[in-house]
Design a protein around this motif. Structure first.
Motif, PDB file in Angstrom:
ATOM      1  N   GLN A  61       0.297   8.265  -0.472  1.00 28.32           N
ATOM      2  CA  GLN A  61      -0.472   7.056  -0.763  1.00 28.32           C
ATOM      3  C   GLN A  61      -1.242   6.594   0.460  1.00 28.32           C
ATOM      4  N   PHE A 372      -1.673   0.973  -6.491  1.00 27.58           N
ATOM      5  CA  PHE A 372      -1.641   0.042  -5.360  1.00 27.58           C
ATOM      6  C   PHE A 372      -1.738  -1.380  -5.892  1.00 27.58           C
ATOM      7  N   TYR A 391       3.617  -1.475  -6.090  1.00 27.59           N
ATOM      8  CA  TYR A 391       3.347  -0.087  -6.475  1.00 27.59           C
ATOM      9  C   TYR A 391       3.896   0.264  -7.861  1.00 27.59           C
TER      10      TYR A 391
END
Length: 887
Positions: A61, A372, A391
């Motif tokens: 990520q 996100f 998340y």
């Protein structure tokens, strides 16, 4: 929609309703009938299953962030050590508390969302390498906690959803888990789904605690918690302050900050141009058109085209990121998958927000990762910015993902309902700065050591040191604080030293007068604000200084002077403000002065929401009596009038605002009014010569103004108490009065609560009969019929004497109706087999049902609805209370 048009549908005006990091929009159709409906599915829209969106590792990520030049994101904490983080906060030793909403949207229907499985965890970086490596669960088995606020050493304040109390949790044996729970403040909650309840309790520079939604503030004092009314802060999730002590509240569905102009304690003052044009347009890089308003809310690439949800604000005040970031307002827009950076521009005393990256069609932090979800920002002890990322796939609450909704189909299309139980805390760093590796030890430091931290370049250190100094109440540091206020080169340190003196009840008038002539306009503003404490303590001579300071050359000082004059309703305030308007053309002065005059001409009063016409009339009569008789001692605002020249704790009468006695059992107020109340130094005289209606009116009013909210008092309540104490001639003493009152039986987890019918009060709530004891509520879910019952099995028998509950209004087919039982039978039992009927009655159409009876031993309590009614409203209860008889 107030447009008078005869055209076809114009679906371009959106009514925004949302909450914690969420979005819920309705499309408003401007038609002659002004319908408001949810966006519904259209046959031509494509909901064909697509490749599922799946979670990736924090390392992966990290690669998907798109940042401004020089900035980087680092992971400091992630799953499995945390799950569903919604808020972070640091205590005096730099330990990070994480509020984890462990039950939030585990499926698309919000199943079991109110189960007690959430928690507040505590994490520590033991070797100062920047990674939190020691973990413990500080508070477990919580029902969707609303906030976590570090208080003193090893203690935090928090509360749960649908509850009305704030609790102080303390770890007394230093094992990382709270083992002591103490009531801190009551009358603090509101009844709503979990996205629309108060959150983000924050200790501000003025030593008061502020939250979202609540139009009041509270304050710890050595003698207990007090409260005062404020303007309405609005907001959903996020309260922060700048280095001048101004609090900011973050809006939810609006996608932008909520109230912004001036301190909320002075009321609400608006400016239509508080946002730069175009600020509502986000420039995210991720999204799959998964937005409540429907496809019109997304661009061709699936990203959001209009802000719809926001959360977790922070005015950055650290010292290890570029200097131009300090003072900027940072918040998350988790629907757009971005973090926004806003700057406040001053227009002659009025402030306007603007997005620094709007012209470039960029944002401060973006991500190409669809999961996100930035929900909280925080200036950290190491001088950087921390970001809590929950998340996950779904960021809307179950109210807006129901069957038939567009959003539900989009979530299922990409299987986003399968992504949960994650969570990352990110640290934002910059090439030119190294984080501060000094480990805070403020919980263990002496008051003298704490004073030095007031000069720290990081605002977090200053805030924390001030809070701990005020809680310690150690007067030995007063000389050092006075020297810092006068001599420090650090303006912010001077502010904190001033307010620490105020919090220690050590602020002297001479010092304040000196600061009112300071060369810094901002110091003069702080001096005016701090002097308000002295004014309340009887130093009313400051009123003359406030008048003089309306002629100050700086418009910020002039505005503050007007706000303070209006706050205290100083005599002739209207003429003073009108004179200022004639002589000062500054934009802020003109806007605020005009609104002050408007407020003076339309005085406020209690809320009549949910009251019947008769109840409203009773409260209004009580308000008239109070303002003509009681306010000379108790004050117009219910805070109590201080004796001139006396200490800060000496008053002509005690405060009514936030008084536990006033909002507790109604007999406290009734007995005080009927017979008087005597203390060591003063006496409240008896008002018993007045009739029952008069007593009930005054009592009802003071229980429902000044931020108070409690059940109304009825004339028959007064008659009952008057008869019970007909021979009494002396005023009550405090201890005697309290011990005579019915005592609340606190609900226990061991109680068994059952009912014949159970249904959710509204979407997003559980069908749990135990909800009757809180703001969550319980309802039969179907029209009342004879034989419906509600039963409580206690852990042990009590000497029961009274039951009280509220039944909210409900709307059906365009009409409002009360949900109290039409007729009822109250029965008790000690063993659960043989039942005794102790009361029978019927609802009187008011908001509160109170059942009084001669005290009786009871372990089992059952209320049965006995009326045969056609198409009656469902039976509903909330805030159910059981009372034992007093001594």
């Amino acid at each position: 929609c107030m447009l008078n048009i005869n055209t076809s549908v114009i679906p371009r005006i959106w009514l925004v309703i949302a909450g914690v990091a969420t979005v819920s929009l309705f499309v408003m159709y401007c038609t002659p009938t002004s319908q408001v409906i949810k966006y519904t599915l259209k046959d031509h829209e494509d909901y064909t299953p697509q490749s599922p969106i799946v979670a990736v590792s924090p390392k992966e990520q990290q690669k998907r962030f798109v940042l401004q030049p020089g900035y980087h994101m680092e992971t400091v904490l992630s799953e499995p050590d945390i799950m569903e983080p919604m808020q972070i906060a640091f205590d005096g030793n730099g330990r990070m508390f994480v509020l984890e909403m462990s039950t939030y949207m585990k499926d698309i229907d919000a199943t079991d969302e109110l189960e007690p499985r959430s928690r507040i965890s505590m994490h520590e970086d033991t070797n100062s390498d920047g990674i939190y490596d020691h973990h413990s669960v500080f508070i477990d088995n919580m029902v969707v906690p609303r906030f976590v606020m570090p208080f003193g050493p090893n203690s935090v304040l928090s509360m749960e959803s649908n509850q009305d109390e704030v609790w102080l949790y303390t770890d007394t044996n230093d094992d990382g888990t709270a083992d002591e729970k103490e009531l801190f403040a009551g009358n603090f909650g509101r009844s709503a789904n979990i996205e629309h309840q108060q959150s983000s309790l924050t200790w501000a520079m003025d030593n008061w605690l502020y939250s979202t939604y609540n139009a009041f503030r509270i304050r710890w004092t050595p003698d207990g918690v007090i409260r005062e009314s404020t303007g309405s802060p609005g907001g959903s999730w996020g309260v922060t302050q700048d280095s001048y002590g101004k609090t900011f509240v973050q809006g939810g569905a609006s996608g932008v900050p909520a109230y912004t102009q001036f301190l909320i304690r002075y009321g609400n003052f608006q400016w239509d141009e508080r946002f730069e044009d175009g600020m509502e347009v986000p420039y995210g890089l991720a999204g799959v058109a998964d937005y409540q308003p429907g496809p019109q809310a997304s661009r061709e690439d699936g990203s959001l085209n209009w802000v719809t949800g926001s959360a977790g604000n922070d005015v950055f005040r650290g010292d290890r990121l570029p200097e131009d970031l300090i003072g900027d307002y940072i918040h998350g827009e988790p629907v757009a998958r971005i973090v926004r950076r806003l700057r406040l521009d001053d227009f002659e005393g009025l402030e306007q927000f603007r997005n620094l990256y709007q012209k470039e069609e960029e944002e401060f932090i973006r991500s190409t990762d669809h999961l996100f979800r930035p929900v909280q920002m925080a200036t950290a002890p190491d001088g950087t910015l921390y970001i809590a990322d929950t998340y996950r796939g779904i960021i809307q609450q179950g109210n807006w993902t129901q069957e038939g909704s567009y959003l539900r189909e989009k979530i299922l299309q990409f299987q986003m309902d399968k992504v949960f139980n994650n969570g990352r805390i990110w640290r934002l760093t910059h090439d030119e700065f190294e984080r501060n590796k000094d480990k805070p030890r403020m919980n263990d430091e002496t008051p003298a050591e704490l004073v030095r931290h007031l000069e720290h370049p990081n605002g977090w250190w200053r805030d924390t040191a001030q809070r701990l100094l005020v809680l310690q109440q150690d007067q030995s540091v007063v000389p050092a604080l006075e020297a810092m206020v006068k001599d420090s080169d650090n303006l912010y340190a001077r502010f904190h030293a001033l307010w620490t003196l105020e919090g220690l009840y050590a602020l002297e008038s001479d010092l304040v007068l000196e600061l009112m002539g300071d060369s810094s306009p901002q110091m003069r503003v702080q001096a005016i604000r701090a002097s308000e404490t002295l004014y309340k303590a009887g130093e009313t001579s400051f009123a003359t200084i406030y008048r003089d300071m309306t002629n100050d050359p700086d418009h910020h000082v002039v505005i503050q002077s007007m706000l303070t004059l209006n706050y205290f309703q100083v005599p002739d305030v209207k003429n003073i403000v009108e004179s200022v308007l004639r002589n000062n053309e500054a934009l802020g002065v003109q806007y605020i002065g005009a609104q002050i005059i408007e407020k003076l001409e339309t005085p406020s009063g209690p809320s009549f929401s949910g009251m019947t016409d008769a109840e409203e009339q009773r409260v209004k009569e009580g308000m008239t009596i109070y303002r003509g008789l009681c306010n000379s001692c108790h004050g117009n605002d219910g805070r109590g009038v201080r004796l001139s020249g006396a200490s800060s704790v000496t008053q002509m009468a005690p405060p009514l605002a936030g008084s536990e006695g006033v909002v507790g059992h109604r007999d406290y107020v009734i007995k005080t009014l009927l017979h008087g109340l005597e203390s060591e130094s003063d006496i409240m005289v008896s008002m018993g010569i007045n009739d029952d209606e008069w007593i009930a009116a005054v009592a009802s009013y003071i229980r429902n103004d000044f931020t108070n909210k409690a059940s109304l008092v009825k004339p028959e309540d007064v008659a009952r108490v008057r008869a019970d104490h007909a021979g009494r001639e002396n005023a009550w003493r405090h201890n005697e009065l309290y011990s005579s009152l019915p005592q609340l039986v606190n609900p226990q987890d061991s109680w068994k609560i059952t009912a014949s019918h159970n249904a959710p009060v509204r979407v997003g709530f559980t069908a749990n009969p135990s909800g009757a004891f809180s703001l969550e509520g319980w309802t039969t879910g179907k029209p009342q019929e004879s034989g419906m019952w509600f039963q409580i099995e206690l852990a042990a028998s009590v000497n029961l004497s009274e039951i009280e509950f509220e039944s909210p209004m409900q709307r059906r087919d365009g009409e409002w109706g009360r949900t109290s039982p039409s007729k009822y039978r109250l029965q008790v039992s000690t063993g659960g087999d043989a039942w005794t009927t102790i009361s029978e009655g019927q609802a009187d159409g008011t908001s509160t049902t109170t059942i009084n009876f001669d005290s009786v031993q009871a372990r089992y309590i059952r209320i049965t609805q006995t009326a045969e009614s056609e198409n009656a409203f469902p039976w509903a209860m909330q805030k159910l209370k059981l009372y034992e008889s007093g001594l």
